[in-house]
Enzyme design. Structure first.
Site, mmCIF file in Angstrom:
data_model
loop_
_atom_site.group_PDB
_atom_site.id
_atom_site.type_symbol
_atom_site.label_atom_id
_atom_site.label_comp_id
_atom_site.label_asym_id
_atom_site.label_seq_id
_atom_site.Cartn_x
_atom_site.Cartn_y
_atom_site.Cartn_z
ATOM 1 C CE LYS A 73 32.609 12.622 -27.521
ATOM 2 N NZ LYS A 73 33.229 14.002 -27.552
ATOM 3 C CE LYS A 117 39.466 14.287 -28.354
ATOM 4 N NZ LYS A 117 38.242 14.959 -28.331
ATOM 5 C CG ASP A 119 49.375 18.204 -17.968
ATOM 6 O OD1 ASP A 119 50.405 18.216 -17.589
ATOM 7 O OD2 ASP A 119 48.485 19.216 -17.948
ATOM 8 N N GLY A 133 31.997 13.287 -42.564
ATOM 9 C CA GLY A 133 32.220 12.815 -43.316
ATOM 10 C C GLY A 133 32.079 11.172 -43.398
ATOM 11 C CB ALA A 174 26.613 5.117 -39.370
ATOM 12 N N GLY A 185 27.400 13.664 -32.990
ATOM 13 C CA GLY A 185 27.029 14.902 -32.287
ATOM 14 C C GLY A 185 26.260 15.671 -33.345
HETATM 15 P P1 BMP Z 1 30.341 15.407 -34.572
HETATM 16 O O1 BMP Z 1 29.643 14.001 -34.591
HETATM 17 O O2 BMP Z 1 29.340 16.769 -34.143
HETATM 18 O O3 BMP Z 1 31.288 15.726 -35.698
HETATM 19 O O4 BMP Z 1 31.320 15.551 -33.047
HETATM 20 C C1 BMP Z 1 32.135 14.498 -32.922
HETATM 21 C C2 BMP Z 1 32.677 14.421 -31.519
HETATM 22 O O5 BMP Z 1 33.578 13.383 -31.184
HETATM 23 C C3 BMP Z 1 33.329 15.636 -30.930
HETATM 24 O O6 BMP Z 1 32.735 15.620 -29.569
HETATM 25 C C4 BMP Z 1 34.715 15.632 -31.093
HETATM 26 O O7 BMP Z 1 35.144 16.374 -30.171
HETATM 27 C C5 BMP Z 1 34.969 13.974 -30.657
HETATM 28 N N1 BMP Z 1 35.874 13.600 -31.471
HETATM 29 C C6 BMP Z 1 36.079 13.701 -32.979
HETATM 30 O O8 BMP Z 1 35.088 14.078 -33.697
HETATM 31 N N2 BMP Z 1 37.012 13.005 -33.339
HETATM 32 C C7 BMP Z 1 38.128 12.465 -33.019
HETATM 33 O O9 BMP Z 1 39.188 11.931 -33.574
HETATM 34 C C8 BMP Z 1 38.064 12.254 -31.444
HETATM 35 C C9 BMP Z 1 37.003 12.896 -30.685
HETATM 36 O O10 BMP Z 1 36.814 12.803 -29.534
#
Ligand code: BMP
Length: 250
Positions: A51, A84, A87, A207, A210, A224
């Site tokens: 992603k 996301k 628009d 937080g 999985a 991420g």
């Molecule tokens: P991370 O695992 O580093 O927290 O990243 C999560 C990813 O998922 C980021 O790209 C963020 O924009 C996306 N995301 C999120 O964290 N929560 C949501 O509700 C929707 C998302 O797209």
């Protein structure tokens, strides 16, 4: 890589449910692209998709991003553009066309603009081009509750996220996004969307757990920082992948 269920095919091949969120924040564009490419190469065995978010889109621009999309495709991994979309129709259509041209397999869109002259253009183009649309149903951040759980009137009074889940079914979305930080919401959405894929971000750094997300009904985990900011990204990805391989539902 351009039929609707490329993610499912990728899961069947890899048996991984981990989608890498490649959100590196590096000032220098050359370093950003090199680091992104090397992380992708390091973890490719353990993920089922990639992603890409605004960190790479704004820093590199679409023409350069194509290289990363191509690299993922060389590994037979589908790529989601997380812009996301939110628009009016013609602007959504322009973005969607640009992402299709850049080779993305799926886009993430918000249900909030509604259908007519809003999300219709995204879904129409996706159908024509064999791309997938993933609809935002409940975000992972703490503040999301205020809006996504807001009770709204209709034939039956219910939280707004339930309407979004129903729109995903009605609009024939390929998937929905539900934060991993709220397993109970994942279960509720699972009961509303049937077999539609649930993508769950918020694992680790934010937080979310999985195992809990998967047990609640998540199909894929979007991860991420827990992977790319780890001392050994390959090891972090391998561990998450092993966890998802042990899980056979959804
Ligand atoms: P991370 O695992 O580093 O927290 O990243 C999560 C990813 O998922 C980021 O790209 C963020 O924009 C996306 N995301 C999120 O964290 N929560 C949501 O509700 C929707 C998302 O797209």
């Amino acid at each position: 890589l351009n039929s609707k269920d490329v993610m499912r095919q990728s899961f069947e091949r890899t048996q991984s449910r981990v989608v890498l969120a490649l959100d590196l924040e590096i000032q220098d564009p050359q370093m950003l692209i090199e680091k992104s490419r090397s992380i992708l190469s390091d973890v490719k065995e353990y993920i089922c998709g990639v992603k890409i978010n605004r960190q790479l889109l704004l820093s590199l621009g679409l023409p350069t991003l194509r290289d990363i999309v191509s690299q993922a495709h060389e590994y037979s991994l589908p790529v989601i553009m997380d812009a996301k979309l939110n628009d009016v129709g013609h602007t959504n259509a322009f973005m969607m066309r640009s992402f299709v041209q850049a080779g993305f397999d799926a886009v993430i869109a918000s249900p909030v603009p509604g259908w007519e002259d809003g999300m219709d253009s995204v879904f129409d183009l996706a159908r024509k081009e064999g791309k997938a649309v993933i609809l935002l149903v409940y975000m992972s951040n703490p503040g999301a509750e205020r809006f996504y759980s807001m009770m709204v009137d209709g034939p039956r009074r219910k939280p707004i996220f339930e309407h979004f889940a129903e729109l995903a079914v009605q609009w024939k979305a390929h998937g929905v996004v539900v934060g991993a930080t709220r397993p109970a919401i994942i279960s509720r959405v699972r009961s509303l969307v049937g077999k539609i894929a649930i993508y769950s971000p918020g694992i680790g750094t934010q937080g979310g757990d999985a195992r809990e997300a998967l047990d609640a009904g998540a199909t894929y985990l979007i991860v991420g920082r827990t992977i790319f900011a780890a001392a050994r990204p390959e090891e972090a990805a391998r561990r998450l992948c092993a966890l998802t391989r042990a899980c056979h539902q959804n």
